[in-house]
Write an enzyme that holds these catalytic residues in place. Structure first.
Site, short mmCIF file in Angstrom:
data_model
loop_
_atom_site.label_atom_id
_atom_site.label_comp_id
_atom_site.label_asym_id
_atom_site.label_seq_id
_atom_site.Cartn_x
_atom_site.Cartn_y
_atom_site.Cartn_z
N LYS A 82 -24.97 15.67 28.57
CA LYS A 82 -26.28 15.02 28.75
C LYS A 82 -26.74 15.17 30.19
O LYS A 82 -25.93 15.05 31.12
CB LYS A 82 -26.16 13.54 28.37
CG LYS A 82 -27.50 12.81 28.31
CD LYS A 82 -27.32 11.34 27.90
CE LYS A 82 -28.64 10.60 27.82
NZ LYS A 82 -28.47 9.16 27.49
N SER A 157 -31.85 7.44 24.08
CA SER A 157 -32.29 8.52 24.94
C SER A 157 -31.50 9.82 24.73
O SER A 157 -31.98 10.89 25.07
CB SER A 157 -32.16 8.10 26.40
OG SER A 157 -30.79 7.94 26.76
N SER A 181 -28.27 4.37 23.37
CA SER A 181 -28.65 5.78 23.57
C SER A 181 -27.63 6.79 23.05
O SER A 181 -27.93 7.98 22.99
CB SER A 181 -28.91 6.05 25.04
OG SER A 181 -30.13 5.46 25.42
#
Lengths: 504, 104
Positions: A82, A157, A181
């Site tokens: 990420k 997210s 997330s």
């Protein structure tokens, strides 16, 4: 149609077996994933950056293996990272224009641990800007598309990491979970994701959103794969003063024990009344209750537990998070890294700072910084931030009481299946309510796992089952999660991710 | 602000918050945020219903205390590394425009 010999269809654990036996090289495995990214990522947009060094790194692992070196179980397996995690060899933007092109001078600890264990970073995955969002629509670089339906959100997210594994672009990914997330994207993409106990994984080099809530964790297509990755990234790090200095059991061993379990007799599964809401999508509730029945049939005892203060969790979260974020994001000041925008006619450093932040931050980031600044203002601090911290105490007490009655607590991972891109973008409060199921675990610091529990009958989209355990009880998640995963797959006759559209 | 609702989010409040947060919001953004923040604040204000005096605040989910390290030099970034991402520097220091405005 998927080719059965396609290396991208293997789980990380299966791939690791083929790598260690020499049947497959890391270069072959890495190339297969790079090819898959090249074939589908223009549609999915899971990646913001693809590593130029992946094949060279894979070659080095193959050479070390050929030389007889003893390598970690996941050595040679590709992994996506990420974009919130600093990488010394790849740009790190956290989905923001303010950090466009920034290459950090160090690796985040979880990334350093991946490299030390011989995993091959494939690239950086898309995310809502600074992890603020539940859909990736707040990424400054455009949204990620859900591999199950490209018109829908992949969650957020960490939608990029979840989409990367569910589109078979990577067997593993790293995520970060501040209010869901990792778990909410897993839910809407039919993948597995784990938010470890707060402090279980170092946050050194993770670009902070809300420091009292953030936690880095694994994303994968199977429970065992998340466990293997968690074993690699977890543990104490003196460079993160919130990291827990203690010994953790092997999560992979827990997952393997769970997968082999012959009964769940003696396990008390607590269903949180407040998170089994009639307001949830019908197909989500239906799959959730079917999964509970499966656990009951296998010997588990289902108990209902009451968590009366969960009804205040989203509200407390949207005071604590913006308050901490407004402070953490003060570092983007146009001085030490990232963008600098000088206003017309020049100005003081303060004018430059304000112009830079105006140009570099997106709408959601500005909204939360302003909200956080308000919540921390003199005169409102006690009423907002102070009260939210008291709610946090009440939620911890609810959990403590619930864990008196149950060994694990469960709920749907998200109230709905994936919604359409654009559907909730104009209504911040509606977007925030997506996280109603996941936020309580962050407020209390306890670990939570999301895993697929089937497709909703009404729309054919993935639904997720959430399991929560007491702080430091992460192994219990892997054990129970692996049992449920096996029971579901026996019933279906296949894994859930295998049913995703091929896209190719 | 009015006397009946001292916490009301007005465009003046948003404008002031933006200056505190060092974001040069446009007039349009201030107007839009005023409405959105009003709705969000009305919603989150619900926390005060249960946050009574007898409930202690929790700032950190897993309490830790006295997290110290040995007081010895650690591995730190070199000057070159620290400056590598800076928009402007002179080789040893970050460079910025004037700290003080003319009126000061």
């Amino acid at each position: 149609m998927a080719d059965l010999n396609d290396l991208t269809r293997l789980s990380a654990s299966e791939l690791a077996t083929k790598l260690s036996s020499g049947e497959v090289s890391s270069v072959e495995a890495t190339q297969a994933h790079l090819d898959r990214i090249a074939a589908v990522d223009d549609k999915v947009h899971a990646f913001l950056h693809v590593s130029a060094d992946a094949l060279a790194n894979a070659k080095r692992i193959d050479e070390r293996r050929a030389a007889g070196e003893s390598l970690g179980e996941l050595a040679g397996v590709p992994v996506a990272v990420k974009d919130v995690l600093c990488t010394i060899d790849m740009p790190t933007t956290a989905g923001s224009k303010i950090l466009e092109g920034w290459v950090p001078p160090y690796d985040a600890t979880p990334v350093a641990k991946l490299r030390a264990a011989g995993l091959i970073p494939l690239g950086k995955t898309n995310m809502d800007e600074f992890a603020m969002g539940s859909s990736t629509e707040h990424s400054a670089y455009g949204p990620t598309h859900n591999p199950w339906d490209l018109d829908r959100i992949p969650g957020g997210s960490g939608g990029g990491s979840a989409a990367a594994v569910s589109a078979f672009e990577a067997p593993l990914a790293l995520g970060s979970d501040t209010g869901g997330s990792i778990r909410q994207p897993a839910s809407v993409t039919g993948s597995v994701g784990v938010k470890p106990t707060y402090g279980g994984v170092s946050r050194y080099g993770a670009i902070a959103l809300a420091s009292s809530l953030d936690q880095v964790g694994p994303v994968s297509r199977t429970v065992l794969d998340s466990a293997l990755l968690h074993d690699v990234i977890g543990g104490w790090d003196p460079r993160d003063s919130t990291s827990l200095n203690e010994q953790w059991p092997s999560f992979a061993a827990a997952a393997r024990a769970g997968a082999a379990a012959e009964s769940l007799k003696g396990l008390r599964v607590g269903v949180i009344k407040q998170l089994d809401s009639p307001g949830f999508q019908a197909g989500v509730s239906q799959r959730f209750h079917e999964a509970l029945q499966l656990l009951t049939d296998f010997g588990a005892e289902i108990v209902e537990v009451d968590a009366p203060h969960f009804e205040y969790a989203v509200e407390a979260y949207y005071l604590i998070l913006p308050a901490e974020a407004s402070s953490n994001l003060a570092k983007f000041d146009s001085v030490r890294f990232g963008l600098r925008v000088t206003p017309e006619g020049g100005g003081t450093v303060e004018d430059v700072m304000a112009a830079t932040r105006e140009a570099g931050f997106g709408d959601e980031v500005k909204r939360r910084i302003i909200l956080g600044t308000y919540a921390l203002s003199a005169g409102y601090y006690d009423a907002y931030y102070g009260s939210a911290q008291k709610v946090r105490t009440l939620i911890q007490r609810d959990f403590a009481a619930a864990f008196e009655k149950a060994d694990v607590l469960v709920s749907p991972s998200a109230p709905t299946t994936a919604f359409k891109l654009g559907e909730k973008l104009e209504d911040p409060m509606a977007m925030y309510l997506n996280d109603v199921t996941t936020i309580p675990a962050n407020l209390a610091g306890i670990p939570g796992m999301g895993l697929p529990m089937g497709l909703a009958p009404e729309d054919g989209l993935p639904t997720g089952f959430q399991i929560m355990a007491p702080a430091r009880g992460d192994a219990r998640l892997y054990e129970v999660g692996a049992t449920l995963e096996r029971l579901l797959e026996q019933q279906w006759g296949h894994t859930l991710p295998s049913q995703a559209p091929s896209l190719g | 602000m009015t006397d009946t609702n001292p916490g009301a989010i007005t465009s003046e409040v948003v404008s002031h918050l933006a200056s505190l947060a060092r974001i040069a919001l446009t007039t349009d953004e201030i107007e839009k945020l005023t409405g959105e923040l009003g709705a969000i604040v009305n919603s989150v204000a619900k926390v005060s219903e249960v946050a009574t005096d007898d409930v202690p605040a929790t700032s950190h989910p897993i309490p830790l205390s006295n997290v110290f390290r040995a007081d010895v030099p650690g591995v730190t970034l070199t000057t070159e590394q620290a400056l590598a991402g800076a928009p402007e520097h002179d080789g040893s220091r970050f460079a910025v425009s004037a700290i003080l405005g003319e009126e000061q």
